[in-house]
Design an enzyme around this catalytic site. Structure first.
Site, mmCIF file in Angstrom:
data_model
loop_
_atom_site.group_PDB
_atom_site.id
_atom_site.type_symbol
_atom_site.label_atom_id
_atom_site.label_comp_id
_atom_site.label_asym_id
_atom_site.label_seq_id
_atom_site.Cartn_x
_atom_site.Cartn_y
_atom_site.Cartn_z
ATOM 1 N N HIS A 103 4.655 1.969 -12.861
ATOM 2 C CA HIS A 103 5.719 1.017 -12.507
ATOM 3 C C HIS A 103 5.117 -0.365 -12.257
ATOM 4 O O HIS A 103 3.996 -0.488 -11.746
ATOM 5 C CB HIS A 103 6.543 1.490 -11.296
ATOM 6 C CG HIS A 103 5.791 1.629 -10.007
ATOM 7 N ND1 HIS A 103 5.615 0.580 -9.128
ATOM 8 C CD2 HIS A 103 5.171 2.692 -9.435
ATOM 9 C CE1 HIS A 103 4.937 0.996 -8.076
ATOM 10 N NE2 HIS A 103 4.643 2.269 -8.235
ATOM 11 N N ASP A 105 6.944 -2.971 -10.623
ATOM 12 C CA ASP A 105 7.418 -3.606 -9.395
ATOM 13 C C ASP A 105 6.485 -3.241 -8.246
ATOM 14 O O ASP A 105 5.797 -2.217 -8.286
ATOM 15 C CB ASP A 105 8.855 -3.187 -9.087
ATOM 16 C CG ASP A 105 8.973 -1.710 -8.737
ATOM 17 O OD1 ASP A 105 8.555 -0.878 -9.578
ATOM 18 O OD2 ASP A 105 9.460 -1.382 -7.645
ATOM 19 N N ASP A 136 -1.326 -0.151 -6.631
ATOM 20 C CA ASP A 136 -0.009 0.499 -6.723
ATOM 21 C C ASP A 136 1.021 -0.471 -7.290
ATOM 22 O O ASP A 136 1.606 -1.256 -6.562
ATOM 23 C CB ASP A 136 0.397 0.956 -5.321
ATOM 24 C CG ASP A 136 1.713 1.700 -5.284
ATOM 25 O OD1 ASP A 136 2.159 2.196 -6.336
ATOM 26 O OD2 ASP A 136 2.313 1.785 -4.191
ATOM 27 N N GLU A 171 10.605 1.267 -8.828
ATOM 28 C CA GLU A 171 10.120 2.429 -8.086
ATOM 29 C C GLU A 171 10.011 2.156 -6.600
ATOM 30 O O GLU A 171 10.374 2.997 -5.763
ATOM 31 C CB GLU A 171 8.759 2.862 -8.646
ATOM 32 C CG GLU A 171 8.313 4.257 -8.205
ATOM 33 C CD GLU A 171 7.581 4.273 -6.866
ATOM 34 O OE1 GLU A 171 7.444 5.354 -6.270
ATOM 35 O OE2 GLU A 171 7.146 3.185 -6.404
ATOM 36 N N GLU A 172 9.541 0.966 -6.239
ATOM 37 C CA GLU A 172 9.378 0.649 -4.827
ATOM 38 C C GLU A 172 10.724 0.414 -4.131
ATOM 39 O O GLU A 172 10.779 0.324 -2.901
ATOM 40 C CB GLU A 172 8.480 -0.583 -4.657
ATOM 41 C CG GLU A 172 7.073 -0.423 -5.206
ATOM 42 C CD GLU A 172 6.214 0.581 -4.447
ATOM 43 O OE1 GLU A 172 6.764 1.290 -3.568
ATOM 44 O OE2 GLU A 172 5.015 0.668 -4.737
ATOM 45 N N HIS A 436 0.919 -0.541 -0.126
ATOM 46 C CA HIS A 436 2.038 -0.945 0.730
ATOM 47 C C HIS A 436 1.579 -1.743 1.943
ATOM 48 O O HIS A 436 2.421 -2.284 2.662
ATOM 49 C CB HIS A 436 2.876 0.247 1.211
ATOM 50 C CG HIS A 436 3.568 0.982 0.116
ATOM 51 N ND1 HIS A 436 4.672 1.779 0.350
ATOM 52 C CD2 HIS A 436 3.342 1.063 -1.219
ATOM 53 C CE1 HIS A 436 5.082 2.313 -0.790
ATOM 54 N NE2 HIS A 436 4.282 1.893 -1.758
#
Length: 473
Positions: A103, A105, A136, A171-172, A436
């Site tokens: 992903h 995003d 990520d 996704e996030e 994150h």
């Protein structure tokens, strides 16, 4: 024990390593360019940046030997939905197709003062590349791209394997249109093997294949005792306030050891991997003196046993509280279920428990909000054996099989839409990647090994098809 995979045609490991290493500066430079685009799929952020992110990914994929590159979306609410990138290289007759997922995003950067460098300017320090999305999951995108380039470098036109790259753009934000996207573009995304590059290795220098995910049940529980608030001095005593009764109900969720005490939930203690308690305490930032909950190994408590948490509560805030008995209170409950448990069955077990443990006859309302399927890899499949071989060759040591305590709900969607596909969950992160969080980073040495592993995986799947041993007929 499944027989290890052995290529029918020897794979030139040294040549693959050399090709990946020679291409690494370009790969990292392109990763840095992707990091520079702050594509965040949250309503409070600039949607134009997410479009820029998709366009940047499409440009990179167009240069990776893929014939068709498209930016696609499906409606989401009243809007057009978030942009995903799909690129394809069609298979030769008789060859399978592998779908490579990642992903583009990313999470918001959070508080800038916690970052040691600009989150959207990739910076290399001490062998790690820092930046939001560096691990990520823009590293997942570039692992796919670099592996494709290296596999093509080795096989050229002889590479018969079909390849589809699917780079999601939300996704996030919880993948709100993922299932609709699969249904809309079912034929474009159809594959025999699906590789999800959005997990982590066991530790620096130790590769892992994520073989299980817990399922999930999300619910809100409300306890009410009065039609309206009353004076705590005038009426307190014979009637308990709703927050106290909610606390008593929540206390029934676990036994004295802290293990989940809801009847009907499955639990296993079958993992062989040792997760050292001190390492877990450090990874989870557990305060000194806090006793760990549950029974069995740490790994099983994280991956193959249920977990039940209160993630939010609605009660009267302290700064506006008066001397009244609160008539109602509610809590948001997050249940993680063991692999193999049906989420509807788990939700019903939780509902029964809540309703049968209402304290002092309080009125209890159970509102189910969401469920998600668990996942377990078929380690006897040809694709899984190829993946284990590829990871072991790339790192020079066997890969470990790990679980994830959380859930990846879209994995269940992929299984339902493509029930015949083998799903493999790989990753480029390590325990210090801090996805994150501030100072997210990618350990470049393991990233290079991950690219080598995925290259070998593609060559191994191609070899299996060439020899008539396709992962799926």
């Amino acid at each position: 024990m499944n027989a290890p995979y052995t290529p029918t045609v020897p794979v030139p490991l040294d040549a693959v390593r050399a090709a990946v290493h020679a291409d690494l500066p370009r790969t990292v430079a392109q990763l840095a360019e992707l990091v520079a685009v702050p594509g965040i799929a949250w309503e409070s952020f600039d949607a134009a940046q997410l479009e820029r992110s998709a366009e940047a990914v499409a440009a990179v994929l167009a240069g990776a030997g893929l014939d068709e590159v498209e930016i696609l979306r499906v409606p989401l609410g009243d809007g057009p939905g978030h942009p995903a990138v799909v690129a394809r290289r069609r298979p030769a007759p008789g060859y399978p197709t592998v779908l490579l997922y990642a992903h583009h995003d990313v999470q918001p950067p959070g508080r800038r003062e916690l970052w040691e460098s600009d989150p959207f300017v990739a910076e290399e320090r001490d062998g790690r590349l820092y930046g939001r999305g560096a691990a990520d999951d823009k590293a997942g995108i570039m692992a796919h791209v670099a592996a494709l380039r290296a596999a093509t470098d080795q096989r050229g036109e002889d590479l018969g394997l079909g390849v589809t790259v699917f780079v999601e753009g939300e996704e996030e934000a919880g993948s709100p249109s993922f299932r609709d996207f699969l249904e809309a573009y079912r034929d474009r995304l159809a594959a025999d093997v699906i590789v999800i590059a959005d997990s982590a290795n066991w530790e620096v220098g130790v590769p892992a294949l994520t073989t299980s995910l817990r399922g999930m049940v999300g619910a809100v529980v409300e306890v009410s005792v009065l039609e309206h608030a009353v004076h705590s001095g005038m009426y307190g005593g014979p009637v308990l306030d709703a927050p106290t009764l909610l606390a008593r109900l929540i206390a029934t969720f676990h036994d004295d050891d802290g293990a989940v005490a809801v009847a009907g939930l499955h639990a296993e203690d079958s993992t062989d991997l040792v997760y050292d308690e001190q390492r877990f305490r450090a990874d989870a930032a557990v305060r000194d003196g806090v006793r760990l909950a549950g029974r069995g190994s740490i790994a099983s408590r994280l991956w193959t046993q249920p977990a039940l948490s209160v993630t939010g509560m609605d009660v009267t805030p302290v700064d506006v509280a008066s001397n009244t008995i609160a008539p109602s209170a509610r809590a948001k409950i997050s249940l993680r279920t063991a692999p193999g448990q049906d989420p509807a069955e788990a939700a019903e077990a939780l509902r029964r428990h809540v309703e049968s443990h209402a304290p002092f006859g309080a009125h209890v309302r159970f509102e189910l909000e969401e469920t998600g399927q668990s996942f377990r890899t078929d380690m006897g499949s040809e694709a899984a054996r190829v993946a284990q071989w590829a990871l072991g060759e790339a790192w020079g040591r066997p890969a470990v099989e790990t679980g994830i305590g959380g859930s990846i709900p879209f994995t269940a969607d992929l299984l339902e839409v493509y029930p015949g596909a083998d799903i493999l969950i790989t990753g480029v992160e390590d325990p210090d990647s801090r996805a994150h969080s501030a100072n997210e980073s990618l350990y470049l040495a393991d990233f290079e090994r991950a690219v080598v592993a995925e290259t070998l995986m593609l060559l191994g799947l191609d070899d299996a098809a060439r020899s008539g041993q396709q992962p799926r007929e």
